[in-house]
Design an enzyme around this catalytic site. Structure first.
Site: not given
Length: 484
Positions: A42, A45, A105-106, A168, A225
């Site tokens: 998968w 971002d 995360f991003s 982010d 986001e």
């Protein structure tokens, strides 16, 4: 990113048991020929888009173990010398620390002193508690562009009064100061709203919140986001992906949106004064979580996740999910709209011309390997209809001269996307078709429509029966991205 997965269709549930154990691409029918996609598993971002040692790097949210869900985010990694031919690199970051155990995360990259500084959101879940997660900002460093080491004093920013949705980071330097924008959710009058926070630092490690760049008044959703903030052609652009904007006619029809506000920013007062309202960046089904850089050629480039949450596209059955858009050059028009053009490097993927010349209704050309570029010029005084067709999938692109609108329809209950476009005299369309995607650039790039579609068998392009084009050119595109 916060993951909200809908119910999977029955055939995905059957397949999930095998695929979630060890993701592997089993069929390349939908795997892109010239768009960056994961080697398996998968992708969402894009993160850490940067130029390091004369090469472009793209990190991305990655689940190497399953194509069916985002899972616990890692950072995947690829690099390229030309934004076209990509090389997959080892996983850059794993969720292996207490503070990021539920996901790396991003985030973004700052390149300085021949070193990559990778700022990211460390995510931790707390099942059964309220709130059920927390997010902090962390740092990792690479000196060779491959091996990444997390900073020993992470997290850098706790954000205790900004929890739980606080993520982010996009980082840049101006003068002798470093800046970071972050997406955040806050509550006002019992209503959840999105906003973008601004932080600053003198040393890259110690950060302080210094301003709020912008926030929703209730019409722009409950969470902003993947914010980005940059100067372009004398103005500043706040680019972000708001969640929770209700549909409004032909606008905001995707589950979540990506768009921008143009304004002016003063580094002395740290005040952003909008000139425009929020505008959608793209008018197709599948652009989200953008990230930009200023490259070594002075170009402002943008990438996006070429997908959308809760879609459950059939590529999942083949062992991969997600891809990245063609890199695009951003400029700002006189009426304060972002203009997007594919980077010229993409032309190197062209091979042979299938058809070129004038074309009347019904003209058909078949692509090799389901990938090609189509260039159309026609009179803007008349309607134009164009089809991209494969087995079990057909996309109609339609220009309505009387209404001044362009549409992309991939069929189904939610297949139509439409927006205003009024070319002066000549209609120009440049369309990029890949094994499971279509990107339409209208005119000079003042309007784009980007959508996924999933054809089986050969793919043909066809001019509508009542349409005519003074120039109709179809070019095959070669494969530039390895599957693994």
């Amino acid at each position: 990113m916060i993951v909200k997965m809908g119910a999977l269709c029955k055939n995905l549930i059957i397949f999930m048991f095998v695929n979630s154990i060890n993701a592997e691409i089993t069929n390349d029918r939908y795997y892109p020929r010239y768009h960056l996609a994961p080697p398996q598993g998968w992708m969402n971002d894009p993160n850490g888009f940067s130029v390091f040692q004369q090469e472009y790097h793209v990190f991305y949210q990655y689940n190497p173990d399953s194509a069916l869900e985002a899972g616990t985010a890692h950072w995947g990694h690829a690099k390229s010398r030309d934004l076209l031919n990509w090389q997959h690199l080892p996983i850059a970051m794993y969720p292996n620390e207490t503070y990021d155990s539920s996901g790396v995360f991003s985030g973004s990259a700052l390149i300085e002193d021949d070193t990559m500084y990778l700022y990211y959101t460390a995510h931790t879940n707390h099942p059964g508690e309220t709130p059920n997660h927390e997010e902090h900002q962390a740092l990792a460093i690479s000196t060779d562009g491959v091996n990444v080491v997390k900073y020993q004093n992470n997290p850098l920013i706790e954000g205790a009064d900004r929890q739980p949705d606080f993520r982010d980071p996009k980082v840049w330097k101006h003068g002798d100061t470093y800046y970071m924008v972050l997406g955040n959710q806050f509550t006002k009058n019992d209503t959840r709203l999105g906003r973008v926070l601004l932080y600053s630092s003198k040393d890259k490690y110690n950060w302080s919140e210094v301003a709020i760049i912008g926030e929703s008044d209730g019409s722009l959703g409950y969470m902003w986001e993947c914010p980005d903030f940059f100067q372009l052609d004398g103005h500043f652009i706040l680019l972000m992906s708001p969640q929770g904007i209700p549909a409004e006619g032909d606008k905001y029809k995707n589950l979540h949106q990506t768009g921008y506000i143009v304004g002016d920013f003063d580094y002395r007062t740290l005040t952003f004064k909008p000139t425009t309202s929020f505008q959608e960046l793209d008018h197709g089904h599948d652009v989200y979580a953008t990230q930009t850089i200023l490259d070594n050629k002075g170009r402002r480039l943008v990438l996006a996740w070429f997908d959308m949450w809760e879609t459950n596209y059939p590529e999942q059955l083949d062992g991969f999910t997600g891809q990245i858009t063609i890199p695009r050059i951003l400029t700002l028009s006189k009426d304060f709209r972002l203009v997007q053009r594919p980077v010229p490097e993409i032309r190197a993927a062209r091979t042979n011309i299938v058809y070129t010349g004038q074309a009347s209704g019904g003209t058909v050309a078949t692509l090799e390997n389901k990938a090609g570029e189509i260039n159309i010029r026609a009179s803007a005084l008349y309607d134009l209809e164009f089809f991209i067709e494969g087995i079990n999938a057909s996309v109609q692109i339609y220009y309505n001269a009387s209404s001044g609108q362009i549409s992309l329809d991939r069929g189904g209950d939610d297949g139509l996307r439409r927006t205003e476009w009024q070319p002066a005299n000549v209609l120009i369309l440049n369309i990029y078709v890949d094994a499971s995607s279509i990107e339409v650039f209208c005119g000079a790039g003042e309007v784009t429509l980007s959508s996924r579609y999933f054809p089986d068998g050969p793919v043909s392009v066809r001019l509508g029966d009542s349409s005519e084009a003074s120039q109709f050119r179809v070019i095959n595109m070669r494969s530039t991205v390895p599957i693994n």
